[in-house]
Every structure is written in C-alpha cells, then in structure tokens.
Design a protein around this motif. Structure first.
Motif, PDB file in Angstrom:
ATOM      1  N   GLU A 105      36.171  44.135  37.818  1.00 23.74           N
ATOM      2  CA  GLU A 105      36.265  43.157  38.895  1.00 23.74           C
ATOM      3  C   GLU A 105      37.638  42.481  38.860  1.00 23.74           C
ATOM      4  O   GLU A 105      38.380  42.589  37.888  1.00 23.74           O
ATOM      5  CB  GLU A 105      35.178  42.085  38.733  1.00 23.74           C
ATOM      6  CG  GLU A 105      33.765  42.606  38.826  1.00 23.74           C
ATOM      7  CD  GLU A 105      33.356  42.949  40.245  1.00 23.74           C
ATOM      8  OE1 GLU A 105      33.942  42.391  41.196  1.00 23.74           O
ATOM      9  OE2 GLU A 105      32.442  43.775  40.415  1.00 23.74           O
ATOM     10  N   LEU A 141      29.284  45.971  32.383  1.00 24.42           N
ATOM     11  CA  LEU A 141      30.275  45.994  33.464  1.00 24.42           C
ATOM     12  C   LEU A 141      31.451  46.907  33.129  1.00 24.42           C
ATOM     13  O   LEU A 141      31.906  47.677  33.977  1.00 24.42           O
ATOM     14  CB  LEU A 141      30.773  44.574  33.745  1.00 24.42           C
ATOM     15  CG  LEU A 141      29.757  43.639  34.406  1.00 24.42           C
ATOM     16  CD1 LEU A 141      30.268  42.212  34.395  1.00 24.42           C
ATOM     17  CD2 LEU A 141      29.457  44.075  35.827  1.00 24.42           C
ATOM     18  N   GLU A 144      30.314  50.483  33.531  1.00 26.70           N
ATOM     19  CA  GLU A 144      30.234  50.820  34.957  1.00 26.70           C
ATOM     20  C   GLU A 144      31.624  51.113  35.519  1.00 26.70           C
ATOM     21  O   GLU A 144      31.792  51.973  36.385  1.00 26.70           O
ATOM     22  CB  GLU A 144      29.587  49.685  35.742  1.00 26.70           C
ATOM     23  CG  GLU A 144      28.101  49.522  35.507  1.00 26.70           C
ATOM     24  CD  GLU A 144      27.502  48.429  36.363  1.00 26.70           C
ATOM     25  OE1 GLU A 144      26.259  48.368  36.449  1.00 26.70           O
ATOM     26  OE2 GLU A 144      28.262  47.629  36.963  1.00 26.70           O
ATOM     27  N   SER A 233      24.242  47.419  38.244  1.00 33.37           N
ATOM     28  CA  SER A 233      24.736  47.573  39.618  1.00 33.37           C
ATOM     29  C   SER A 233      24.209  48.829  40.289  1.00 33.37           C
ATOM     30  O   SER A 233      24.250  48.949  41.510  1.00 33.37           O
ATOM     31  CB  SER A 233      26.269  47.604  39.633  1.00 33.37           C
ATOM     32  OG  SER A 233      26.813  46.445  39.050  1.00 33.37           O
ATOM     33  N   LEU A 234      23.721  49.782  39.494  1.00 28.63           N
ATOM     34  CA  LEU A 234      23.299  51.080  40.023  1.00 28.63           C
ATOM     35  C   LEU A 234      21.814  51.343  39.897  1.00 28.63           C
ATOM     36  O   LEU A 234      21.275  52.205  40.596  1.00 28.63           O
ATOM     37  CB  LEU A 234      24.058  52.200  39.285  1.00 28.63           C
ATOM     38  CG  LEU A 234      25.588  52.197  39.398  1.00 28.63           C
ATOM     39  CD1 LEU A 234      26.179  53.258  38.482  1.00 28.63           C
ATOM     40  CD2 LEU A 234      26.018  52.432  40.834  1.00 28.63           C
ATOM     41  N   VAL A 273      31.182  52.657  39.115  1.00 27.22           N
ATOM     42  CA  VAL A 273      31.255  51.667  40.196  1.00 27.22           C
ATOM     43  C   VAL A 273      32.739  51.448  40.507  1.00 27.22           C
ATOM     44  O   VAL A 273      33.532  51.192  39.586  1.00 27.22           O
ATOM     45  CB  VAL A 273      30.606  50.339  39.774  1.00 27.22           C
ATOM     46  CG1 VAL A 273      30.767  49.278  40.865  1.00 27.22           C
ATOM     47  CG2 VAL A 273      29.131  50.545  39.464  1.00 27.22           C
TER      48      VAL A 273
END
Length: 280
Positions: A105, A141, A144, A233-234, A273
């Motif tokens: 991010e 995270l 990902e 997230s998935l 991601v």
C-alpha cells in the motif's frame, strides 16, 4: 556465491545515503559498510559511516496515510514519490520520513528519536483513521504484495535470478559488473541459470506454511514453501515457494504436503494483490 546478504532501503540525502537494514542483519551490514568505507578512506576518499542507534522506526501504511501524516506534520506530501526520503519536522521533533513500507500500500516509514516515538505514535492514533496493527497483519499484506521476507524467502544462499529479483541489478551493473558476486549473478542472468525459482502459489485446503514440501502432480518432491498465509484481501490461501526450474510457469498445477495431507496448488503471478504505491 551470488547470494543476497540483506534487502535494505537506501535513500539519497543531500550529501549522504540513508540506509535502513533488517534488524537481524544490522551487525553484519554495519561491518560490511565499515570494511569498504576503510578501503575508500585508504584511497583518500572523504567517507564515513555513522550508526544511528537512538531512533526507532514506525510504519504508517494505507490509503489514508498521507492525509494522516500531513495533518500531524503540517506539510504537503503530495509530491513525495514512492521510495524517496526526506527530513521532516513533526511537532517540533526532527524525523526522517521515507515513502515506503512492507504492505504493498501507499505509506511512510518514520525514523523518530526514541524518546519521542511513543508520543508521536499516540498523536497519530488521535486520527480516527489510524489503528495499531501487529506483525501478523503486516505479514499477510506483504505476502499479498509478493514482497520477500529476509531469512525466509531470500538469504545468502539465494541469488537474484533464483528469487526473480533481477530487476535489482541495474543496466550499468549488468554491462560493467564490478560488484560482489557479479560473475555468478551475471552468468545466471545471461543464461537464465540457477536450479530453482521463487514462485507464488494459491493453495487449496489448509494454509501451507514455511517448510511444507512442494510436489509435482506425479509426486516428485520439487521444492519447499518459504512463506504462507490466508490472504484476507482474496479469501484464498497463498504462499511463496522455491521450485525446481521448469515447474515455475504460470498456471502450472502442483501439490503441497500440509500435515501429511496432499493438497492442490497452482502457480500464479505475483503480486497476488496489485500494489498501490504513490507515483508523482
């Protein structure tokens, strides 16, 4: 041997380089820098290494990170691009701020004098959009985002070619060499060499954790998981692994041994991601 000694964040300052190493590699990284600084000093160069041991590091990550830091520091960060750093005064405290992180991010890593780090963290937490998160959240995270963890996914026995990190070797270095391990690394790049490759996997069934064995569909042991988590997230279980070269192509069907059960897995492209880094 062409292996990776550490993955560091290095940002250009006015007359210096600001280096952030992994904590577990700090001593060997410092010894390396001091060794080669002396080589240059002996040639008459004006160079020194300063260890910063009175600061602490916090990471502010996510789509609201810029707004939260701008509000606290009273500055505009819109023109600060990903992987750049600068000195910033935060509520009267001089800090170093890098637009970087370990989540995929947008975000910032703040190096803060240790005596002020709790106060500044608490001031950030006054913003309702800022929440504390632990290493487990960060680990899911970063996986990902397809980011390696040193000591798990890369180490001194893995080369950039094997780890699919040849982008770290710049164009000039590929042409000129002149760096530690260059003969092995450049030869592997030229010949697409090395015996294994780092891949991303989507795993059916239970999550496949580090050291789980990876098998071909015929049952041949071809590699090992290095990191694995459920991906929030998935809604899937994902993993990184090293597999024998030839089994690393996208959509290759494989098997993973998880607690004596054989589960299906598929090679997928990383990042799992897409990254959301800030570009100017």
């Amino acid at each position: 041997n062409g292996g990776i000694e550490d993955d560091t964040i290095i940002t250009q300052q006015e007359n210096s380089l600001y280096v952030v190493s992994n904590a577990g590699c700090a001593d060997k990284d410092l010894a390396h820098l001091l060794k080669y600084a002396k080589v240059f000093q002996d040639k008459g160069a004006d160079v020194e290494v300063k260890r910063i041991d009175d600061h602490s590091l916090i990471a502010l990550q996510g789509p609201s990170s810029q707004q939260a830091l701008e509000q606290l520091a009273g500055i505009d960060l819109s023109q600060m691009s990903f992987m750049t750093g600068r000195n910033v005064d935060i509520r009267g405290t001089p800090c170093h701020v890098a637009r970087s992180g370990y989540t995929g991010e947008d975000g910032f890593e703040l190096s803060i004098p240790t005596g002020e780090v709790v106060a500044i963290t608490e001031q950030l937490l006054e913003n309702p959009k800022v929440k504390l998160a632990g290493l487990g959240a960060r680990d899911s995270l970063r996986l990902e985002a397809g980011l390696c963890l040193y000591g798990s996914d890369i180490d001194s026995t893995t080369t950039p070619m094997e780890a699919n990190l040849v982008w770290t070797v710049g164009k000039r270095r590929r042409a000129e060499g002149g760096f530690i391990g260059d003969s092995i690394i450049l030869d592997q790049i030229a010949k697409k060499g090395g015996l294994r490759r780092r891949v991303g996997l989507v795993v059916e069934g239970a999550p496949a954790r580090a050291h789980a064995k990876v098998l071909s569909v015929d049952g041949e042991e071809i590699g090992e998981i290095t990191s694995g988590v459920p991906a929030p997230s998935l809604g899937k279980n994902i993993a990184m692994a090293y597999v024998k070269k030839g089994f690393n192509k996208k959509d290759t069907a494989l098997k993973v041994k998880v607690r004596n059960r054989i589960q299906d897995a598929t090679v997928v492209k990383m990042p799992f991601v897409p990254a959301k880094y800030h570009k100017v």
